[in-house]
Design a protein around this motif. Structure first.
Motif, PDB file in Angstrom:
ATOM      1  N   LEU A 194      35.051  26.415  71.308  1.00 18.60           N
ATOM      2  CA  LEU A 194      34.575  26.342  69.892  1.00 18.60           C
ATOM      3  C   LEU A 194      33.483  27.339  69.632  1.00 18.60           C
ATOM      4  N   LEU A 195      33.848  28.412  68.619  1.00 17.55           N
ATOM      5  CA  LEU A 195      32.946  29.318  68.144  1.00 17.55           C
ATOM      6  C   LEU A 195      32.314  28.700  66.812  1.00 17.55           C
ATOM      7  N   ILE A 196      30.844  28.556  66.682  1.00 17.54           N
ATOM      8  CA  ILE A 196      30.474  27.866  65.547  1.00 17.54           C
ATOM      9  C   ILE A 196      29.259  28.764  65.173  1.00 17.54           C
ATOM     10  N   THR A 197      29.121  29.014  63.732  1.00 15.29           N
ATOM     11  CA  THR A 197      27.916  29.684  63.222  1.00 15.29           C
ATOM     12  C   THR A 197      27.299  29.118  62.580  1.00 15.29           C
ATOM     13  N   ALA A 198      25.799  29.078  62.450  1.00 14.14           N
ATOM     14  CA  ALA A 198      24.881  28.039  61.679  1.00 14.14           C
ATOM     15  C   ALA A 198      23.490  29.121  61.438  1.00 14.14           C
ATOM     16  N   MET A 261      25.339  39.074  63.159  1.00 12.24           N
ATOM     17  CA  MET A 261      26.222  37.881  63.242  1.00 12.24           C
ATOM     18  C   MET A 261      27.766  38.285  63.227  1.00 12.24           C
ATOM     19  N   TYR A 262      27.978  39.142  62.510  1.00 13.97           N
ATOM     20  CA  TYR A 262      29.266  39.976  62.492  1.00 13.97           C
ATOM     21  C   TYR A 262      29.769  40.295  63.835  1.00 13.97           C
ATOM     22  N   GLU A 263      28.816  40.923  64.469  1.00 12.10           N
ATOM     23  CA  GLU A 263      29.031  41.539  66.021  1.00 12.10           C
ATOM     24  C   GLU A 263      29.206  40.301  67.017  1.00 12.10           C
ATOM     25  N   ALA A 264      28.310  39.631  66.936  1.00 12.95           N
ATOM     26  CA  ALA A 264      28.405  38.433  67.839  1.00 12.95           C
ATOM     27  C   ALA A 264      29.674  37.631  67.589  1.00 12.95           C
ATOM     28  N   VAL A 265      30.072  37.140  66.322  1.00 10.61           N
ATOM     29  CA  VAL A 265      31.208  36.477  65.989  1.00 10.61           C
ATOM     30  C   VAL A 265      32.649  37.228  66.719  1.00 10.61           C
ATOM     31  N   HIS A 266      32.762  38.475  66.362  1.00 12.42           N
ATOM     32  CA  HIS A 266      33.825  39.302  66.856  1.00 12.42           C
ATOM     33  C   HIS A 266      33.795  39.325  68.242  1.00 12.42           C
ATOM     34  N   LYS A 267      32.732  39.285  68.776  1.00 12.39           N
ATOM     35  CA  LYS A 267      32.763  39.500  70.554  1.00 12.39           C
ATOM     36  C   LYS A 267      33.296  38.024  71.036  1.00 12.39           C
TER      37      LYS A 267
END
Length: 403
Positions: A194-198, A261-267
């Motif tokens: 699971l990938l979660i952003t907060a 955050m964009y870079e971390a999510v795409h990674k």
């Protein structure tokens, strides 16, 4: 968050030399976040003191049906204790106690609790090599297995008799790992990534000022913690947040800006099975960031802004097998706007918050959501704690992915 966090555990300690290890086991269980109540057989007190186990567990240690040192002779209710427990661990489990468990003998408080329990029971045998290999002991193991009790295999090593072989009680850390592994087997998100952003993002104006919002990160962190308890392997991409939580139970990627955050999510996205983007990402950022603190010299200050990259839309375009969930915080035409966002960004679900709902929104410990699906099915929920909202969201996702 450990899968044992918040679990109510009865630790049964029987009269074997390995009883000294119970102190280490209690300490580790408490460290995992469990509430531990120790029940000893009367003879076990000759191997380790109740005071030690009581101090470590922060609960009274019980060993008889009444409090021996209490003039009121208060009854220790074995039925209530058995029903209280989420799981029972008998460690060390001697041949004598295991035989009684297998045959329904109830001549002490621990055995009465065992016979009253409705929860999983784990036991860690501790006995000499010949006893461990004896046909009667093997028959006991088979009987307990038929009851659904879970054996934590004894380890090979030096025994109290001086012999070397099987029969040594598993080390406390190994007992805990075996219990956790077994509990994970039946969990609905086992092995799911699971990938979660907060949290918010902060967009710098100068070295000391930024554009941000009031998001605390509590909602996304609650989702991440509950996902871990359901067996998931969680990566949490977290904007600036002061919320304290168990970071060791998941991979946490700390970021500050929308670009980070964009870079971390795409990674992380390609290797994920489920992505839940609950972060409150800034929509705009300053086109220029001052290298020095901006001095207050003029009566007005104009800051030119540019759009940040839309993280949710960008992964909606590239998703393949992933189940993608977004959040929508609205103040007007809430349902209509959320449905547009769901379709435009190629989501499987969208979680709607309205700032007009009492108990919803940033900073607080409660939230009020509506879940909207691709087929326009709408499921509203009442105001709940963010922990309970996290459970509702994940239960809904689990139902969908297993449909």
């Amino acid at each position: 968050m450990s899968i044992l966090n918040g679990k109510k555990i009865v630790l049964g300690v029987t009269a074997g030399i390995a009883a000294y290890k119970a102190a280490f086991l209690v300490r580790l269980l408490v460290k995992e976040g469990a509430e531990v109540k120790v029940v000893m057989t009367p003879k076990a007190k000759e191997f380790v003191t109740p005071l030690t186990l009581s101090t470590l567990s922060k609960n009274e240690v019980l060993s008889s049906f009444t409090n021996e040192d209490d003039d009121t002779a208060q009854w220790n209710n074995h039925v209530a204790l058995g029903l209280w427990a989420d799981l029972i661990v008998v460690a060390p489990a001697t041949a004598n106690t295991l035989s009684k468990m297998a045959h329904g003998t109830s001549d002490n408080l621990l055995l009465a609790v065992y016979l009253s329990a409705k929860c999983p029971v784990y036991y860690a045998p501790a006995m000499d090599l010949d006893m461990y290999k004896h046909p009667s002991t093997k028959a006991t193991f088979n009987t307990l297995e038929s009851f659904g009790n879970i054996k934590i295999e004894a380890e090979h090593g030096e025994l109290a008799s001086g012999l070397i072989g099987e029969g040594r009680m598993a080390e406390p850390e190994n007992i805990i790992q075996k219990i956790k592994d077994h509990m994970l087997l039946g969990l609905p998100l086992k092995d799911k990534k699971l990938l979660i952003t907060a949290g918010p993002t902060y967009e710098a104006i100068d070295p000391v000022r930024f554009i941000g919002n009031h998001s605390s990160g509590k909602m996304g962190i609650a989702i991440a913690q509950h996902a871990v308890s359901l067996g998931a392997k969680v990566t949490l991409v977290l904007g600036p947040s002061s919320v304290v939580f168990d970071r060791k139970s998941m991979k946490v990627v700390d970021v500050v800006s929308a670009e980070q955050m964009y870079e971390a999510v795409h990674k992380e996205f390609n290797s994920s099975n489920i992505a839940i983007l609950s972060a409150a990402v800034a929509d705009y950022r300053p086109t220029k960031v001052s290298a020095e603190k901006i001095k207050k010299t003029e009566r007005t200050l104009t800051i030119q802004l540019e759009k940040t990259q839309d993280i949710l839309a960008s992964i909606g375009k590239i998703k393949e097998h992933q189940f993608l969930v977004g959040f929508a915080l609205e103040t007007q035409n809430e349902i209509e706007n959320a449905k547009k966002k769901l379709e435009k960004k190629n989501l499987d679900l969208i979680i709607l918050n309205s700032l007009r709902d009492k108990g919803a929104g940033f900073k607080g410990d409660t939230n009020k959501i509506t879940i909207i699906e691709k087929d326009n099915k709408t499921t509203p929920f009442e105001v709940k704690s963010k922990d309970d909202v996290a459970k509702d969201i994940l239960n809904h996702i689990i139902t969908r992915i297993h449909a």
